[in-house]
Motif scaffolding. Structure first.
Motif, PDB file in Angstrom:
ATOM      1  N   GLN A 231      -9.542  -7.565 -22.027  1.00 46.95           N
ATOM      2  CA  GLN A 231     -10.586  -7.902 -21.057  1.00 46.95           C
ATOM      3  C   GLN A 231     -10.011  -8.602 -19.830  1.00 46.95           C
ATOM      4  OE1 GLN A 231     -13.845  -6.821 -21.425  1.00 46.95           O
ATOM      5  NE2 GLN A 231     -12.764  -5.715 -23.051  1.00 46.95           N
ATOM      6  N   LEU A 232      -8.699  -8.538 -19.672  1.00 47.90           N
ATOM      7  CA  LEU A 232      -8.049  -9.136 -18.512  1.00 47.90           C
ATOM      8  C   LEU A 232      -8.625  -8.606 -17.206  1.00 47.90           C
ATOM      9  CD1 LEU A 232      -4.274  -8.968 -19.507  1.00 47.90           C
ATOM     10  CD2 LEU A 232      -5.507 -11.056 -18.934  1.00 47.90           C
ATOM     11  N   THR A 233      -8.748  -9.483 -16.223  1.00 47.78           N
ATOM     12  CA  THR A 233      -9.031  -9.048 -14.866  1.00 47.78           C
ATOM     13  C   THR A 233      -7.725  -8.588 -14.231  1.00 47.78           C
ATOM     14  OG1 THR A 233     -10.883 -10.572 -14.590  1.00 47.78           O
ATOM     15  CG2 THR A 233      -9.819  -9.777 -12.581  1.00 47.78           C
ATOM     16  N   LEU A 234      -7.751  -7.464 -13.560  1.00 48.59           N
ATOM     17  CA  LEU A 234      -6.583  -6.968 -12.847  1.00 48.59           C
ATOM     18  C   LEU A 234      -6.822  -7.135 -11.350  1.00 48.59           C
ATOM     19  CD1 LEU A 234      -5.771  -3.660 -14.765  1.00 48.59           C
ATOM     20  CD2 LEU A 234      -4.585  -5.855 -14.946  1.00 48.59           C
ATOM     21  N   ASN A 235      -6.026  -7.993 -10.730  1.00 48.87           N
ATOM     22  CA  ASN A 235      -6.077  -8.149  -9.275  1.00 48.87           C
ATOM     23  C   ASN A 235      -5.036  -7.200  -8.689  1.00 48.87           C
ATOM     24  OD1 ASN A 235      -5.178 -10.866  -6.980  1.00 48.87           O
ATOM     25  ND2 ASN A 235      -6.058  -8.874  -6.577  1.00 48.87           N
ATOM     26  N   ILE A 236      -5.511  -6.110  -8.127  1.00 47.54           N
ATOM     27  CA  ILE A 236      -4.622  -5.088  -7.571  1.00 47.54           C
ATOM     28  C   ILE A 236      -4.491  -5.308  -6.073  1.00 47.54           C
ATOM     29  CG2 ILE A 236      -4.257  -2.618  -7.244  1.00 47.54           C
ATOM     30  CD1 ILE A 236      -6.044  -2.167  -9.714  1.00 47.54           C
ATOM     31  N   GLU A 237      -3.288  -5.701  -5.649  1.00 45.25           N
ATOM     32  CA  GLU A 237      -3.059  -5.865  -4.211  1.00 45.25           C
ATOM     33  C   GLU A 237      -2.557  -4.559  -3.616  1.00 45.25           C
ATOM     34  OE1 GLU A 237      -0.302  -8.158  -0.914  1.00 45.25           O
ATOM     35  OE2 GLU A 237      -0.473  -9.056  -2.910  1.00 45.25           O
ATOM     36  N   LEU A 238      -3.269  -4.056  -2.633  1.00 41.48           N
ATOM     37  CA  LEU A 238      -2.847  -2.858  -1.919  1.00 41.48           C
ATOM     38  C   LEU A 238      -1.787  -3.261  -0.905  1.00 41.48           C
ATOM     39  CD1 LEU A 238      -6.345  -1.256  -1.176  1.00 41.48           C
ATOM     40  CD2 LEU A 238      -4.917  -0.983  -3.214  1.00 41.48           C
ATOM     41  N   LYS A 239      -0.558  -2.800  -1.099  1.00 37.19           N
ATOM     42  CA  LYS A 239       0.548  -3.181  -0.211  1.00 37.19           C
ATOM     43  C   LYS A 239       0.621  -2.212   0.963  1.00 37.19           C
ATOM     44  CE  LYS A 239       2.962  -6.076  -0.794  1.00 37.19           C
ATOM     45  NZ  LYS A 239       2.875  -7.511  -0.395  1.00 37.19           N
ATOM     46  N   ASN A 240      -0.376  -2.306   1.801  1.00 34.22           N
ATOM     47  CA  ASN A 240      -0.457  -1.391   2.944  1.00 34.22           C
ATOM     48  C   ASN A 240      -0.524  -2.139   4.273  1.00 34.22           C
ATOM     49  OD1 ASN A 240      -2.966  -2.464   2.558  1.00 34.22           O
ATOM     50  ND2 ASN A 240      -4.018  -0.523   2.241  1.00 34.22           N
ATOM     51  N   ASP A 241      -0.028  -3.358   4.281  1.00 35.62           N
ATOM     52  CA  ASP A 241      -0.021  -4.122   5.531  1.00 35.62           C
ATOM     53  C   ASP A 241       1.252  -3.884   6.334  1.00 35.62           C
ATOM     54  OD1 ASP A 241       0.891  -5.562   3.154  1.00 35.62           O
ATOM     55  OD2 ASP A 241       1.454  -7.177   4.509  1.00 35.62           O
ATOM     56  N   VAL A 242       2.265  -3.284   5.724  1.00 36.17           N
ATOM     57  CA  VAL A 242       3.505  -2.932   6.419  1.00 36.17           C
ATOM     58  C   VAL A 242       3.573  -1.422   6.635  1.00 36.17           C
ATOM     59  CG1 VAL A 242       6.024  -2.937   6.314  1.00 36.17           C
ATOM     60  CG2 VAL A 242       4.740  -4.945   5.521  1.00 36.17           C
ATOM     61  N   ILE A 243       3.343  -0.674   5.570  1.00 35.60           N
ATOM     62  CA  ILE A 243       3.320   0.786   5.636  1.00 35.60           C
ATOM     63  C   ILE A 243       1.889   1.258   5.385  1.00 35.60           C
ATOM     64  CG2 ILE A 243       4.111   2.933   4.562  1.00 35.60           C
ATOM     65  CD1 ILE A 243       6.709   1.462   3.840  1.00 35.60           C
ATOM     66  N   ALA A 244       1.361   2.057   6.274  1.00 28.97           N
ATOM     67  CA  ALA A 244      -0.014   2.558   6.136  1.00 28.97           C
ATOM     68  C   ALA A 244      -0.010   3.790   5.231  1.00 28.97           C
ATOM     69  CB  ALA A 244      -0.597   2.895   7.506  1.00 28.97           C
ATOM     70  N   TYR A 245      -0.042   3.555   3.931  1.00 31.12           N
ATOM     71  CA  TYR A 245      -0.032   4.671   2.983  1.00 31.12           C
ATOM     72  C   TYR A 245      -1.338   5.459   3.076  1.00 31.12           C
ATOM     73  CZ  TYR A 245       3.918   2.360   0.635  1.00 31.12           C
ATOM     74  OH  TYR A 245       5.119   1.790   0.331  1.00 31.12           O
ATOM     75  N   GLU A 246      -1.205   6.747   3.301  1.00 27.75           N
ATOM     76  CA  GLU A 246      -2.391   7.592   3.431  1.00 27.75           C
ATOM     77  C   GLU A 246      -3.105   7.730   2.094  1.00 27.75           C
ATOM     78  OE1 GLU A 246      -3.682  12.068   4.967  1.00 27.75           O
ATOM     79  OE2 GLU A 246      -1.595  11.413   5.085  1.00 27.75           O
ATOM     80  N   ALA A 247      -4.385   7.407   2.091  1.00 29.53           N
ATOM     81  CA  ALA A 247      -5.260   7.588   0.924  1.00 29.53           C
ATOM     82  C   ALA A 247      -4.911   6.677  -0.252  1.00 29.53           C
ATOM     83  CB  ALA A 247      -5.269   9.048   0.470  1.00 29.53           C
ATOM     84  N   LEU A 248      -4.207   5.580  -0.005  1.00 33.24           N
ATOM     85  CA  LEU A 248      -3.925   4.644  -1.091  1.00 33.24           C
ATOM     86  C   LEU A 248      -5.235   4.128  -1.691  1.00 33.24           C
ATOM     87  CD1 LEU A 248      -2.029   2.878  -2.795  1.00 33.24           C
ATOM     88  CD2 LEU A 248      -2.031   1.209  -0.928  1.00 33.24           C
ATOM     89  N   GLU A 249      -6.183   3.798  -0.841  1.00 33.46           N
ATOM     90  CA  GLU A 249      -7.458   3.268  -1.318  1.00 33.46           C
ATOM     91  C   GLU A 249      -8.161   4.269  -2.236  1.00 33.46           C
ATOM     92  OE1 GLU A 249      -6.588   1.605   2.804  1.00 33.46           O
ATOM     93  OE2 GLU A 249      -6.641   3.611   1.906  1.00 33.46           O
ATOM     94  N   GLU A 250      -8.244   5.514  -1.794  1.00 28.55           N
ATOM     95  CA  GLU A 250      -8.922   6.536  -2.589  1.00 28.55           C
ATOM     96  C   GLU A 250      -8.240   6.749  -3.939  1.00 28.55           C
ATOM     97  OE1 GLU A 250      -9.792   7.827   1.728  1.00 28.55           O
ATOM     98  OE2 GLU A 250      -8.205   6.813   0.619  1.00 28.55           O
ATOM     99  N   LYS A 251      -6.930   6.794  -3.925  1.00 26.43           N
ATOM    100  CA  LYS A 251      -6.184   7.048  -5.160  1.00 26.43           C
ATOM    101  C   LYS A 251      -6.378   5.925  -6.174  1.00 26.43           C
ATOM    102  CE  LYS A 251      -2.665   9.937  -2.927  1.00 26.43           C
ATOM    103  NZ  LYS A 251      -2.775  11.147  -3.762  1.00 26.43           N
ATOM    104  N   VAL A 252      -6.354   4.684  -5.699  1.00 24.63           N
ATOM    105  CA  VAL A 252      -6.559   3.544  -6.597  1.00 24.63           C
ATOM    106  C   VAL A 252      -7.984   3.554  -7.153  1.00 24.63           C
ATOM    107  CG1 VAL A 252      -6.710   1.019  -6.697  1.00 24.63           C
ATOM    108  CG2 VAL A 252      -4.773   2.111  -5.551  1.00 24.63           C
TER     109      VAL A 252
END
Length: 242
Positions: free
Chosen positions: A108-129
């Motif tokens: 039941q752990l909470t997972l804090n997923i940090e999107l590392k897209n502040d340096v490289i703008a990964y296309e569709a990272l948000e959608e994939k996650v």
């Protein structure tokens, strides 16, 4: 009465095990933390992998950018020996690996997923996650955070309910308004913000303060007394003694 402050393992139990590896996550789970913070980037073939740096140089035996390797290549690098030779079998995990582990352990752990897209703008990272979160039915166990505010705006436009954490450094006088605009559940901040008038205003506005990365016992206790909702730490041994 002081409310119970939750502890999140920053990149897993990273003071004792190689960060952002399955071993670090499992060791954190066994110490009954409330959550785990981890970082995600995209490979050349668009797979979501768990690693903090844009380059693999620091935490593997390879050299280069995550985005320049295919998944089948990146999983072959040694992601443990840099920390200690005992961990030479550790690899860079995929986010799918992490979700499979969460489901298989019924955690039941909470997972804090940090999107590392502040340096490289990964296309569709948000959608994939988000697609992976939905596939494994983990919406209620995930917080998505990023230093890239536009990315969080995009996440909210795609998913109306998932928990968001606006991540920033220092004292941001616009953080509260930014967070409320995207209906974020909290602010991921440094200790000085939690002690500031802005931090008090954030909590009064209904935002949780999730403070990173606290490895000093005295500061840890101060933040608990301050009433912050979450403290992220590398050192679970230190936090367990408090």
């Amino acid at each position: 009465m002081i409310k119970k402050t939750k502890v999140y393992a920053h990149r897993g139990f990273s003071s004792q095990f190689p960060e952002n590896t399955m071993r670090a996550f499992e060791e954190a789970r066994q110490r009954n933390v409330s959550g785990i913070e981890l970082d995600v980037q995209l490979t050349k073939d668009g797979e979501v992998v768990v690693i903090h740096d844009e380059e693999i140089n620091r935490t593997t035996n390879g050299i280069g950018y995550v985005q320049d390797f295919f998944l089948k290549q990146i999983i072959l690098f040694d992601a443990g020996t840099w920390f200690h030779k005992a961990f030479h079998q550790e690899a860079i995990p995929t986010l799918r690996d992490v979700f499979e582990w969460i489901v298989s352990t019924k955690s039941q752990l909470t997972l804090n997923i940090e999107l590392k897209n502040d340096v490289i703008a990964y296309e569709a990272l948000e959608e994939k996650v988000l697609e992976l979160i939905e596939e494994y039915e983990l919406v209620n166990q995930v917080i998505i955070s990023s230093f890239n505010y536009k990315s969080l705006v995009k996440v909210r436009s795609i998913h109306p309910h998932i928990s968001l954490g606006f991540l920033f450094e220092g004292i941001d006088n616009k953080a509260v308004e930014k967070a409320l605009t995207i209906q974020a559940s909290g602010l991921h901040c440094e200790p000085q913000y939690a002690f500031s008038a802005e931090g008090k205003r954030a909590q009064a506005s209904g935002l949780e303060l999730r403070v990173y990365t606290v490895n000093d016992k005295h500061l840890f206790l101060q933040l608990i007394n301050e009433g912050v909702e979450v403290i992220m730490t590398d050192d679970l041994e230190m936090s367990s003694r408090i």
